[in-house]
Design an enzyme around this catalytic site. Structure first.
Site, short mmCIF file in Angstrom:
data_model
loop_
_atom_site.label_atom_id
_atom_site.label_comp_id
_atom_site.label_asym_id
_atom_site.label_seq_id
_atom_site.Cartn_x
_atom_site.Cartn_y
_atom_site.Cartn_z
N GLY A 14 0.75 -1.20 0.07
CA GLY A 14 -0.03 -0.01 -0.05
C GLY A 14 0.80 1.29 0.10
CG LEU A 16 1.75 3.84 5.96
CD1 LEU A 16 2.82 5.14 6.23
CD2 LEU A 16 0.81 3.83 7.11
CG ASP A 41 -4.63 -14.03 4.61
OD1 ASP A 41 -5.26 -12.90 5.43
OD2 ASP A 41 -5.45 -15.01 4.19
CB ALA A 73 -6.01 -0.93 6.64
CE1 TYR A 74 -13.10 -4.94 2.38
CE2 TYR A 74 -13.80 -2.78 3.06
CZ TYR A 74 -13.85 -3.73 2.38
OH TYR A 74 -15.06 -4.02 1.44
CB THR A 114 -8.85 5.38 10.79
OG1 THR A 114 -9.47 6.15 10.05
CG2 THR A 114 -9.54 4.45 11.46
CG ASP A 115 -9.95 10.35 10.33
OD1 ASP A 115 -9.45 9.28 9.60
OD2 ASP A 115 -10.87 11.11 9.76
CE1 TYR A 138 -10.76 1.99 7.56
CE2 TYR A 138 -11.42 3.98 8.05
CZ TYR A 138 -10.35 3.20 7.71
OH TYR A 138 -9.18 3.62 7.86
CE LYS A 142 -7.65 0.84 10.87
NZ LYS A 142 -6.41 0.08 10.54
#
Length: 304
Positions: A14, A16, A41, A73-74, A114-115, A138, A142
């Site tokens: 990804g 990042l 995985d 992450a998804y 995440t925010d 989401y 998270k």
């Protein structure tokens, strides 16, 4: 044991993960392994345990300090509303398995979050200990991943970030670059506020934290926020992107969230306070506008 690190980055394909790999590889004598989902995985318990154990052994044989930075992450926020099971496996089960493996091998874990764990109704920057109240699948998955990591026996830190962009993968900056070439003008929402964050700067912050964690000198605060500083609306962000492209920012028109209904509600305010990050002695990231200029100067992938 030297002060050099070996860094395992699940989710290494990804935007990042790619920046983390690049940054670690620039350090003399350091080792980076950044497997994508096809290589590792994170929902496969046996594969995760084997990967962490073997990486830790390889690192220690080379007299390096192993650290895991989880960038897997998804992140398809809208798709998660109808595919919560997949989001749960990657965002919650995956971190739980990584934390268990890190606990077993004695390897520090940095988990990126995440925010979206907040409801977005604040009017001042969220501190790490602010009440969480995710409004999306989401965000809920998270948050479950955060809790799994913090409830584990691993030496672990959760690092929340927001509005990440970079030269790899799909993101807001690359979308605006494409639309600037396709449309005479476009509308972008001006009632959602956050902190645009360049993946390269975020990676640098995570590596600094990883060095502390590897020395067993990590911050006492287990949850930290790391974004480029300052705040903007998506409209202001888009106008800044147009300015970097050398085209007229007036081509970007403001509109409201209601004009673009989405399956998953977007937070109206998701600015994250970096006070705990600074209090821990970690280097604050530069202002978002400076970072954007640097990104365009240093990463040609943004415009290709």
């Amino acid at each position: 044991m030297t002060g050099r690190l070996a860094v395992l980055v699940p989710g290494g394909r990804g935007q990042l993960g790619g920046e983390l790999k690049r940054l670690v590889q620039q350090r003399s004598g350091w080792l980076a392994h950044a497997p994508g989902s096809r290589e590792l995985d994170v929902t496969d318990e046996g594969a995760v345990a084997d990967a962490v154990d073997s990486f830790a052994e390889t690192a220690r044989d080379a007299r390096l300090r192993p650290v895991v930075i989880n960038a897997a992450a998804y992140t398809a926020v809208d798709a998660a509303e109808s595919d919560a099971g997949a989001a749960e496996r990657i965002n919650a089960t995956g971190p739980r398995l990584l934390a268990a493996a890190c606990a077993g091998s004695g390897v520090p874990l940095l988990h990126v979050s995440t925010d979206y764990v907040f409801d977005g109704t604040a009017t001042e920057p969220y501190e790490p200990d602010a009440p969480t109240a995710p409004r999306t699948a989401y965000g809920r998955t998270k948050l479950a991943g955060e809790r799994a990591v913090l409830d584990s026996a691993a030496p672990a830190w959760v690092v929340r970030t927001a509005w990440v962009y970079g030269g790899g993968g799909a993101n807001f900056v690359r979308s605006m670059v494409r639309l600037a070439a396709e449309r005479p003008e476009l509308s972008v929402v001006d009632d959602q506020i956050g902190s645009p964050t360049w993946a390269a700067d975020l990676a640098a912050g995570l590596v600094e934290l990883a060095e502390r964690a590897a020395r067993r000198d990590g911050p006492r605060q287990p949850v930290l926020h790391c974004t480029n500083t300052g705040a903007a609306s998506w409209w202001e962000f888009a106008r800044a992107i147009f300015a970097e492209l050398g085209t007229d920012p007036e081509r970007v028109r403001p509109c409201g969230t209601a004009d673009f209904p989405r399956p998953a509600p977007r937070p109206a305010y998701s600015v994250l306070s970096d006070r705990a990050w600074r209090d821990a002695g970690l280097t604050p990231l530069r202002p978002w506008r400076e970072a954007l200029a640097a990104a365009f100067e240093q990463d040609p992938r943004l415009t290709t």
